[in-house]
Every structure is written in C-alpha cells, then in structure tokens.
Design an enzyme around this catalytic site. Structure first.
Site, mmCIF file in Angstrom:
data_model
loop_
_atom_site.group_PDB
_atom_site.id
_atom_site.type_symbol
_atom_site.label_atom_id
_atom_site.label_comp_id
_atom_site.label_asym_id
_atom_site.label_seq_id
_atom_site.Cartn_x
_atom_site.Cartn_y
_atom_site.Cartn_z
ATOM 1 N N ASP A 1 -7.098 -4.033 -15.445
ATOM 2 C CA ASP A 1 -6.396 -5.094 -14.730
ATOM 3 C C ASP A 1 -6.795 -6.419 -15.361
ATOM 4 O O ASP A 1 -7.987 -6.756 -15.398
ATOM 5 C CB ASP A 1 -6.773 -5.083 -13.250
ATOM 6 C CG ASP A 1 -6.528 -3.728 -12.598
ATOM 7 O OD1 ASP A 1 -5.624 -3.009 -13.061
ATOM 8 O OD2 ASP A 1 -7.239 -3.395 -11.636
ATOM 9 N N ASP B 1 0.855 1.880 -2.311
ATOM 10 C CA ASP B 1 -0.414 1.193 -2.091
ATOM 11 C C ASP B 1 -0.804 1.361 -0.630
ATOM 12 O O ASP B 1 -0.008 1.057 0.275
ATOM 13 C CB ASP B 1 -0.285 -0.289 -2.433
ATOM 14 C CG ASP B 1 -0.115 -0.527 -3.935
ATOM 15 O OD1 ASP B 1 -0.072 0.464 -4.689
ATOM 16 O OD2 ASP B 1 -0.023 -1.698 -4.334
#
Length: 251
Positions: free
Chosen positions: A130, A8
C-alpha cells in the site's frame, strides 16, 4: 485480465473507506456473505476480502464473518488485514481462504514471506503493498515508511512471492481512476503478478489497466455505486474459455 470484487469488512458489515480513513466509512450491507453470493452470481471467479478491523488491530477480528463468506460461495477468496505471522496465515487458510495477503510484516519482516512461501506454497501467499506518494504505508495505512513500492516488490520477488496487491492509497475509494502509470511501472520492473487496487471508477479504467498489461484489478466502490456491471466486465475482460485463470489454475 483477472477481476476481484472487493468485500471490506468492519464490525461484521460490508463497508468502504475513502483513502483508508476509518473516520470515513460507508456501510453497504449488514451481510457480507450475501454480497459475496451476489458477486459470484454475476460471474466473479475470485473475491478479495479485507478485515479492516484486523488491519488496524494487528490480529484477526472478523473470522466468523470470513468463514461464513467462504462457506457461502464456491469460488476462491483472498484475504488481507491483520495477517502478520505464520500462525495468522495458518488460521486464515484454515478458514478456507485460498490466498493470504501479508502487508505490514512484508516491510518489517520480509523473511516471513519467504518462510510462508516455503510452508504454504507461492499460490497461497501474496504481499500487500500500500503506497502513499510512492512510499509504503503500514499498520492499517496509519504509518508511512521510507521504503518505495518498487524496492519492496523486488525484495518480495527474492522471497519467492509471485503476487502483489498494489494499492495507491490516495486513489482508494475516491472513484477518480487508478494510478495506471505507477502500476504499470511496478509490473514492468518486477515481472510479478500485480493486482491493482484503488480508484477504479468504471469499465474504461479496467480496459486501461488491461491495455497496460496489468495482471488483475480489484473493484470496490465502483461496484457498490453501480458504476460497473460486473457480469458484463467479466464477459469482456476475463478469459471466456476458462472463466478466469489465476496463477496457472483454471477456476
């Protein structure tokens, strides 16, 4: 089963968030490319990159960093975060990314996924779903829509999408185990390649996902906190004959 070590990226650094909260950031490295090389050395056959700044701002922010990662390894990478148009996808693929993940626009403009599959091929496209309490979150997890994860996944299947990155936001970065029941239900309801993301705390979680028939798993914080030995996990869980087979391709 296929394993995807996560990198990330925020402001050019390798970080992890807790439950997607940008005010809870832990920096693990100033060189995401070095981390990418480390995971490749330990046997990774595919990497999962997220441009966190891009996810929040709706446009590519860390392109230079992503290009450096791609050029630093010989394995393919998939990228999510801020990819919200065909032009964004084209730019991501031009960086050398093998698969681009579209999240927010999968909810807002599902036809975009159909056109992306037509133009770039199904193997170059993934939908990022998500979910928070079963509802799909968008715009860097800042907003929750009325759509359920299963509804959106089935619509993506109609658009020609074959791969879904499914993240349970409540589990992300918390090391309290993935939502196996919800992930298994999504996999069985759609028949798609579901890649689980969020909550993996150790090798036992990966084994449970494998036993549930889940196609793949993204490993993030558990790797950085040394709760999972990647080399050992790859030997145990990925195909020993192919070194990892993704979407019908031997890597």
């Amino acid at each position: 089963m296929h394993l995807y070590p996560a990198i990330d990226i925020k402001e050019g650094r390798c970080v992890r968030l807790c439950q997607g909260r940008f005010d809870q950031v832990r920096i693990y490295s100033d060189s995401p490319a070095a981390i990418a090389r480390l995971w490749e050395e330990q046997g990774a056959s595919y990497l999962h990159l997220v441009d966190l700044d891009g996810a929040l701002k709706g446009r590519s922010v860390n392109a230079a960093c992503i290009r450096e990662i791609v050029q630093s390894v010989s394995i393919p990478v998939q990228l999510g975060g801020g990819i919200r148009s065909l032009a964004d996808m084209e730019e991501a693929l031009a960086l050398g990314v093998a698969r681009a993940i579209i999240g927010t626009k999968a909810v807002e403009e599902p036809q975009l996924l159909q056109e992306a599959v037509r133009r770039f091929g199904a193997e170059a496209v993934a939908a990022g779903i998500d979910a928070k309490d079963g509802r799909v979150a968008v715009h860097g997890w800042e907003q929750v829509s009325e759509r359920t994860a299963s509804e959106l996944a089935l619509q993506m299947k109609e658009m020609g999408v074959r791969t879904i990155i499914y993240t349970d936001i409540a589990r992300d970065g918390m090391l309290n185990g993935p939502n196996i029941a919800a992930t298994k239900a999504l996999s069985e309801a759609t028949g798609l390649h579901i890649i689980a993301s969020g909550g993996v705390s150790g090798a036992d979680d990966l084994r449970r996902l494998r036993d549930a028939g889940i196609y793949g798993a993204i490993i993030g914080k558990a790797l950085y906190e040394k709760r999972i030995d990647l080399a050992q996990a790859v030997r145990e869980l990925e195909s020993p004959k192919t070194g990892g087979c993704h979407d019908g391709k031997t890597l």
